[in-house]
Structures are given as structure tokens and as C-alpha cells.
Write a protein that holds these residues in place. Structure first.
Motif, PDB file in Angstrom:
ATOM      1  N   LEU A   1       0.761  -1.218   0.074  1.00  0.00           N
ATOM      2  CA  LEU A   1      -0.067  -0.080   0.005  1.00  0.00           C
ATOM      3  C   LEU A   1       0.810   1.342   0.176  1.00  0.00           C
ATOM      4  N   PHE A   2       1.889   1.094   0.750  1.00  0.00           N
ATOM      5  CA  PHE A   2       2.889   2.240   0.824  1.00  0.00           C
ATOM      6  C   PHE A   2       3.328   2.829  -0.753  1.00  0.00           C
ATOM      7  N   VAL A   3       4.100   1.555  -1.363  1.00  0.00           N
ATOM      8  CA  VAL A   3       4.259   1.801  -2.780  1.00  0.00           C
ATOM      9  C   VAL A   3       3.514   2.232  -3.707  1.00  0.00           C
ATOM     10  N   THR A   4       1.924   1.570  -3.399  1.00  0.00           N
ATOM     11  CA  THR A   4       0.981   2.130  -4.322  1.00  0.00           C
ATOM     12  C   THR A   4       0.703   3.751  -4.143  1.00  0.00           C
ATOM     13  N   SER A   5       0.699   4.036  -3.065  1.00  0.00           N
ATOM     14  CA  SER A   5       0.379   5.486  -2.416  1.00  0.00           C
ATOM     15  C   SER A   5       1.518   6.357  -3.131  1.00  0.00           C
ATOM     16  N   ILE A   6       2.672   5.967  -3.270  1.00  0.00           N
ATOM     17  CA  ILE A   6       3.646   6.594  -4.007  1.00  0.00           C
ATOM     18  C   ILE A   6       3.259   6.666  -5.395  1.00  0.00           C
ATOM     19  N   PHE A   7       2.615   5.937  -6.157  1.00  0.00           N
ATOM     20  CA  PHE A   7       2.223   6.033  -7.425  1.00  0.00           C
ATOM     21  C   PHE A   7       1.312   6.817  -7.715  1.00  0.00           C
ATOM     22  N   LEU A   8       0.212   6.810  -6.700  1.00  0.00           N
ATOM     23  CA  LEU A   8      -1.058   7.551  -6.631  1.00  0.00           C
ATOM     24  C   LEU A   8      -0.978   8.991  -5.934  1.00  0.00           C
ATOM     25  N   ILE A   9      -0.323   9.210  -5.227  1.00  0.00           N
ATOM     26  CA  ILE A   9      -0.347  10.579  -4.752  1.00  0.00           C
ATOM     27  C   ILE A   9       0.150  11.664  -5.785  1.00  0.00           C
ATOM     28  N   PRO A  10       1.008  11.463  -6.736  1.00  0.00           N
ATOM     29  CA  PRO A  10       1.213  12.481  -7.932  1.00  0.00           C
ATOM     30  C   PRO A  10      -0.496  12.746  -8.903  1.00  0.00           C
ATOM     31  N   ILE A  11      -1.146  11.924  -8.740  1.00  0.00           N
ATOM     32  CA  ILE A  11      -2.330  11.997  -9.303  1.00  0.00           C
ATOM     33  C   ILE A  11      -3.342  12.883  -8.692  1.00  0.00           C
ATOM     34  N   TYR A  12      -3.365  12.820  -7.258  1.00  0.00           N
ATOM     35  CA  TYR A  12      -4.175  13.610  -6.405  1.00  0.00           C
ATOM     36  C   TYR A  12      -3.423  15.088  -6.296  1.00  0.00           C
ATOM     37  N   LEU A  13      -2.391  15.113  -6.426  1.00  0.00           N
ATOM     38  CA  LEU A  13      -1.606  16.219  -6.495  1.00  0.00           C
ATOM     39  C   LEU A  13      -1.849  17.084  -7.792  1.00  0.00           C
ATOM     40  N   LYS A  14      -2.043  16.472  -9.009  1.00  0.00           N
ATOM     41  CA  LYS A  14      -2.451  16.964 -10.084  1.00  0.00           C
ATOM     42  C   LYS A  14      -3.889  17.674 -10.142  1.00  0.00           C
ATOM     43  N   TYR A  15      -4.632  16.555  -9.428  1.00  0.00           N
ATOM     44  CA  TYR A  15      -6.195  17.127  -9.176  1.00  0.00           C
ATOM     45  C   TYR A  15      -6.140  18.576  -8.339  1.00  0.00           C
ATOM     46  N   ILE A  16      -5.280  18.478  -7.329  1.00  0.00           N
ATOM     47  CA  ILE A  16      -5.484  19.720  -6.417  1.00  0.00           C
ATOM     48  C   ILE A  16      -4.992  20.775  -7.300  1.00  0.00           C
ATOM     49  N   ILE A  17      -4.076  20.699  -8.107  1.00  0.00           N
ATOM     50  CA  ILE A  17      -3.448  21.776  -9.008  1.00  0.00           C
ATOM     51  C   ILE A  17      -4.673  22.101 -10.003  1.00  0.00           C
ATOM     52  N   ARG A  18      -5.252  21.316 -10.469  1.00  0.00           N
ATOM     53  CA  ARG A  18      -6.334  21.620 -11.487  1.00  0.00           C
ATOM     54  C   ARG A  18      -7.516  22.172 -10.950  1.00  0.00           C
ATOM     55  N   LYS A  19      -7.724  21.980  -9.545  1.00  0.00           N
ATOM     56  CA  LYS A  19      -8.909  22.355  -8.845  1.00  0.00           C
ATOM     57  C   LYS A  19      -8.566  23.925  -8.208  1.00  0.00           C
ATOM     58  N   ASN A  20      -7.269  24.065  -7.767  1.00  0.00           N
ATOM     59  CA  ASN A  20      -6.987  25.329  -6.851  1.00  0.00           C
ATOM     60  C   ASN A  20      -6.228  26.365  -7.841  1.00  0.00           C
ATOM     61  N   SER A  21      -5.951  26.080  -9.329  1.00  0.00           N
ATOM     62  CA  SER A  21      -5.036  27.043  -9.822  1.00  0.00           C
ATOM     63  C   SER A  21      -5.490  27.292 -11.185  1.00  0.00           C
ATOM     64  N   ASN A  22      -5.083  28.154 -11.713  1.00  0.00           N
ATOM     65  CA  ASN A  22      -5.159  28.456 -13.250  1.00  0.00           C
ATOM     66  C   ASN A  22      -4.343  27.462 -14.269  1.00  0.00           C
ATOM     67  N   PHE A  23      -3.240  26.572 -13.635  1.00  0.00           N
ATOM     68  CA  PHE A  23      -2.421  26.198 -14.569  1.00  0.00           C
ATOM     69  C   PHE A  23      -2.994  25.761 -15.843  1.00  0.00           C
ATOM     70  N   TYR A  24      -3.980  24.749 -15.796  1.00  0.00           N
ATOM     71  CA  TYR A  24      -4.546  24.292 -17.074  1.00  0.00           C
ATOM     72  C   TYR A  24      -4.920  25.313 -17.838  1.00  0.00           C
ATOM     73  N   GLU A  25      -5.682  26.322 -17.467  1.00  0.00           N
ATOM     74  CA  GLU A  25      -6.220  27.473 -18.257  1.00  0.00           C
ATOM     75  C   GLU A  25      -4.888  28.156 -19.040  1.00  0.00           C
ATOM     76  N   LYS A  26      -3.833  28.419 -18.179  1.00  0.00           N
ATOM     77  CA  LYS A  26      -2.755  28.839 -18.974  1.00  0.00           C
ATOM     78  C   LYS A  26      -2.161  28.177 -19.866  1.00  0.00           C
ATOM     79  N   LYS A  27      -2.120  26.513 -19.478  1.00  0.00           N
ATOM     80  CA  LYS A  27      -1.525  25.922 -20.576  1.00  0.00           C
ATOM     81  C   LYS A  27      -2.623  26.015 -21.781  1.00  0.00           C
ATOM     82  N   ALA A  28      -3.692  25.837 -21.496  1.00  0.00           N
ATOM     83  CA  ALA A  28      -4.429  26.048 -22.729  1.00  0.00           C
ATOM     84  C   ALA A  28      -4.469  27.013 -23.701  1.00  0.00           C
ATOM     85  N   TYR A  29      -4.232  28.230 -22.841  1.00  0.00           N
ATOM     86  CA  TYR A  29      -4.003  29.686 -23.542  1.00  0.00           C
ATOM     87  C   TYR A  29      -2.628  29.585 -24.296  1.00  0.00           C
ATOM     88  N   ILE A  30      -1.378  29.149 -23.735  1.00  0.00           N
ATOM     89  CA  ILE A  30      -0.485  29.069 -24.386  1.00  0.00           C
ATOM     90  C   ILE A  30      -0.266  28.026 -25.527  1.00  0.00           C
TER      91      ILE A  30
END
Length: 246
Positions: free
Chosen positions: A162-191
Motif C-alpha cells: 500500500l505504501f508503494v502504491t500510494s507513491i504511485f497515486l499521490i502525484p495523481i492527487y496532487l495534479k487534481y489539487i493543482i487543476r482544482k485550486n489554480s489556473n495552471f491548465y487554463e494558462k496551459k490551454a491559452y499558451i
């Protein structure tokens, strides 16, 4: 010290799988989250390397071969993981059926996403099993049998998995946090949209120039071929007119 930390953060951002040229346009918090993703990607590389190296040791008992297989397997799995991680992003290129909406921040759970998540979990479980043997049964002689026995009788094996699996899954959660709380993907879409439009304009200009040049060459070559024939035809017509006049 700050410059070293900044360089390390920037390098980890590169390992996150996203375009660093866009990441550096964001605020420090977003850059920090992407650097965390890059750190987890490095951890995945190390886990895959150690797992493959220890597994190969039980097969060939050759240190050079063990390290080589570990490096190759770690490189393959990490690149596959980064590719899968890169695809778990909102759609940013508009199509006829879908116009990208910056307000749409929820994960779009579909068959494709579920299959990618299952593949990531499968890679994590496969990576964790040799590590279970290495940490919990280092004197194992029956690798596959002991792996099965550990999972069926030792809770620590499941915790490590489970620990190793969490290492694989946490980046996905971080990307979800980024897309939810920032305009990174809007900026990426514009660029990316701007890049596509600029390249399209350049393509049109180059295509126009190339087409005009080719048409000009074609017309000139055609005229060079037809001119002698036209001269002969004109001469023949003149002779006929003179003959008829007589």
C-alpha cells in the motif's frame, strides 16, 4: 542556499511530466506542488530500480547484469508512468464536440481513466513485491512462493504494498489539487492554443510562398516549352493566309 533550493525545485518540476516553460510562469505554490510530483517520480524510479535489481539477483546472480536490468526496468516503468500521469489532465484542445471550459475542474471518470489508474496500481503492486521479499524475507530461496506467503500471512507485506502504491497515486492527487485550486491548465490551454495559431499562420505564409513559387516555375517552364510551338504555329498560319490571299 536559496539558489540551490530553487535549482532543485526547478529540476524536480521537469520530472513532473508537464512543460516546465509553463510551470515557471505560475506562482511558487504551484511550482512547489509540481516539484513534489517530480520528487515522487524520482522515488518511483528508485523503487523500480531496486525492485528489478533484487528480482534479477535471484535469477542471474550477476551484479553487473542486476544493475543493468534495474536501470532499464526503472527507466521503462518511470517513463510509462510519466506518460500515464501526463494523460490524466483536463482536455485543453477544443474540438467540434468539446469546447474546453476553464470552470470544469472535476476529474472526468470514464473507462479510459479507470484503465489507466488500474495500470498504475498494477505497476505499483508488481514493483512492491520484490521489495517485500527484500525487507521481510531476505533469505528467501523460493521467490514466488515466499511472495505469495507474505501477502497471505504478513500484514507488513500489505502495508508495504500500500505504501508503494500510494507513491504511485499521490502525484495523481496532487495534479487534481493543482487543476482544482489554480489556473495552471487554463494558462496551459491559452499558451498551447497561441502556439498552434502562430504555427498555423507561419504554415500558411510558407505554404503561400511555396505555392506561388511553384506556380511561377510551372508557368515559366510551360511557356518555354510552348513558345517554339506557338511560333511555328504562327508561321504556319501566316503562310496559309498568304496562300489564300493569292
Amino acid at each position: 542556499m536559496k539558489s540551490i533550493v530553487r535549482k532543485l525545485r526547478n529540476r524536480l518540476c521537469v520530472y513532473s511530466g508537464e512543460d516546465y516553460a509553463i510551470i515557471r510562469e505560475c506562482d511558487v505554490k504551484i511550482q512547489f506542488k509540481f516539484s513534489l510530483i517530480g520528487l515522487f517520480v524520482l522515488a518511483i524510479l528508485i523503487c523500480c530500480f531496486l525492485s528489478a535489481m533484487y528480482f534479477t539477483e535471484h535469477l542471474f546472480h550477476n551484479e553487473l547484469l542486476d544493475v543493468g536490468v534495474g536501470l532499464v526496468w526503472g527507466y521503462i516503468v518511470t517513463n510509462l508512468y510519466v506518460l500515464l500521469l501526463y494523460t490524466i489532465t483536463p482536455v485543453i484542445i477544443p474540438t467540434r464536440k468539446l469546447i474546453y471550459s476553464p470552470k470544469k475542474q472535476e476529474l472526468d471518470f470514464n473507462v479510459s481513466l479507470i484503465l489507466r489508474l488500474m495500470l498504475i496500481v498494477l505497476l505499483a503492486i508488481i514493483t512492491a513485491q520484490p521489495l517485500n521479499i527484500y525487507l521481510l524475507a531476505p533469505n528467501s530461496l523460493a521467490f514466488a512462493h515466499d511472495m505469495k506467503m507474505l501477502l497471505s500471512s504478513n500484514p507488513l507485506a500489505w502495508l508495504l504494498t500500500l505504501f508503494v502504491t500510494s507513491i504511485f497515486l499521490i502525484p495523481i492527487y496532487l495534479k487534481y489539487i493543482i487543476r482544482k485550486n489554480s489556473n495552471f491548465y487554463e494558462k496551459k490551454a491559452y499558451i498551447e492554443k497561441r502556439i498552434v495559431e502562430e504555427e498555423y499562420i507561419k504554415l500558411r505564409i510558407n505554404y503561400k510562398q511555396t505555392l506561388e513559387h511553384n506556380i511561377s516555375n510551372y508557368n515559366r517552364n510551360t511557356w518555354n516549352v510552348l513558345e517554339p510551338l506557338l511560333q511555328q504555329l504562327k508561321k504556319h498560319v501566316d503562310e496559309l493566309l498568304i496562300t489564300e490571299s493569292l
